[in-house]
Design a protein around this motif. Sequence first.
Motif: not given
Lengths: 377, 377
Positions: B233-234, B236-237, B240-241, B244, B258, B261, B265
């Motif tokens: 979960s960390y 993947e986030k 994704e960031l 972006e 971002k 972060m 993560h």
Amino acid sequence: MAMEVSNKENEVETSTDLKTNYRNFPMVPRVIFGNGCFGQLGEILLPKRKSVEAPIIFLIDDVFEGTPLISRIPLFPNDLIIFISAEEEPKTDQVDFLVEQIRSEYKEIPSGIVGIGGGTLLDLAKAVAIMLNNEGKAQEYQGWDLVKKPSIYHVGIPTISGTGAEVSRTTVLMGPEKKLGINSDYTTFDQVILDPDLTKGVSKEQWFYTGMDCFIHCVESLDGTFLNAFSQSYGEKALELCKEVFLGELEDSESRDKLMMASWHGGMSIAYSQVGVAHAMSYGLSYLLGVRHGIGNCLVFQYLEEFYPKGVAMFNKMIEKHNITLPKGVCRDLTDSDFKIMTNVALSLEPLWENALGVEWKKHISPEKLRSIYQKI
Amino acid sequence: MAMEVSNKENEVETSTDLKTNYRNFPMVPRVIFGNGCFGQLGEILLPKRKSVEAPIIFLIDDVFEGTPLISRIPLFPNDLIIFISAEEEPKTDQVDFLVEQIRSEYKEIPSGIVGIGGGTLLDLAKAVAIMLNNEGKAQEYQGWDLVKKPSIYHVGIPTISGTGAEVSRTTVLMGPEKKLGINSDYTTFDQVILDPDLTKGVSKEQWFYTGMDCFIHCVESLDGTFLNAFSQSYGEKALELCKEVFLGELEDSESRDKLMMASWHGGMSIAYSQVGVAHAMSYGLSYLLGVRHGIGNCLVFQYLEEFYPKGVAMFNKMIEKHNITLPKGVCRDLTDSDFKIMTNVALSLEPLWENALGVEWKKHISPEKLRSIYQKI
């Protein structure tokens, strides 16, 4: 009518507060995740045990009484298990009673408190850990940063996913005068054990309502005006995991794993965010009728398409997919005065409304509007 | 040839280890996030100051010498600023030298160490904080859980995003005999300050290479066999960031937020995961040629489409979008013996290969294969 109501997420007082002085957020300093990791509790507690006179106290949801989980508790001769019903929300005098019981039974302060259960048990464990090291009654500490001395070592072990109580810096208690959290840096658990296997026995309804606590929280905070990139990233991940769990086609085991992580990230996202309309109105229901937090959120949220169109559409799909039937006619027999109480409680939670509707929120909402929503429930 | 090499993520020894005994992961107990939150450093340090004789020591990347940031350091009369070049990777004898310097200047142990900079400065701050409270030389603590006494209070303030050093429980040091982390629960920072504004002055190349440290890390761990739902979960986030930031159309400010972060993560995802082929091979480059971690990963990763087809395709888009020209001919003049050294170093990192290719990884990779990749670089 004088009342003070707050909710567990309601830690940021105003948006100004958030923008000029950032909260120094206390994270759980130690976390273990994995199926079966509950088995490591014994070795985790061992170095924390100070003496025979300073035992570990286990506060456990009484649904586990007589189940195999109890035989897995790493109990030392002087330790104590206290079974507690989670039927009712945790109360300040319940905390005082537990602290009294523990103090009268042991010469020394315990080495630690372990809470095993859902939000109620986790909140009780946090509060008892604080009060064992602080004078007076629990109700004196409801509010922000009133706790003077560090709590004793305390461990949180969730057995249902969604409340976020495992990571938050508050413990919400019903006091004689108010429902309000003990918000403090000493509230946060020293250790959390995330073992998704422990959530196996949860009923479908409980699973759904508690999971929706996380889902609705995320919708409200991501849609709000108080958000920053820190909380946004945690909230987005929690929301995504909720979608996978409640709308995807996951194996049971993967679903348990992911909902536990959704709750974790959802709880973390509280750091710099705020909830909104559903939580505000749900507190009204809870205050007047004692409706539990998870189901209260659902009862309100279904009628909030105006505020959260995408979120409510997704929620309706989830309800349908899992054949959940929400109670109806909850507010059918209420009087004018009842509606007034609920509306007042809801509107008193100003930061939530400001987060949802902006600084000029009073222009966009009225007691009549709220009443019309409550009447549908 | 006897050698011991490790990397910052290389904390899980084998997959078996991960499956039977879950790591009890130490999280940073206090974090603050927000543009301008660096301004709260003074109030954060104040309660940690023990006496005039026990100052705060600031270890700061020397690129900040003479910049406005220095005037914002909340300096007390007896405090000390030490500027350090991040041109070279941190070394054990550099740590020993700093500890000696601090000990000779003050009667008492400092109240705290604050590291301000990229991965090098953060790793030095962690190591100095450990060694000020432990006997002997830093090299004696390279390895797993060799640190006996808690480190002194230490704060990490990243000024570039991507390394994950702000959340990890290791500090990677080049010793006289080996490059290896001091992996310990005492290594983790007591406080991290995440102020995205501090990353404003970073050059495009540095920004890209350090961000790719996070991106490549996530590709490797998400594609690996060691993953669980926590780290997934960390990871993947974080991924994704990164997408972006490097492929989206964000405002500069949002992009900085971002990426900070993403790094956070990405660092957290290390808890229960492992890196793979790029990191293993990059360590070979680093060992022989002193190539820095961030750029080394990029140099290798571009030729790993066979192992990470989607990740490499995305990486190529990022390179193109930001007009990054990777150095060429880095391995052009190397001898047979040089290639052998690099190949040996890379293959010695067994957990990384097992993570990438499964327990039977030796069937799928050979020194010749690695050499053929190195030759392209």
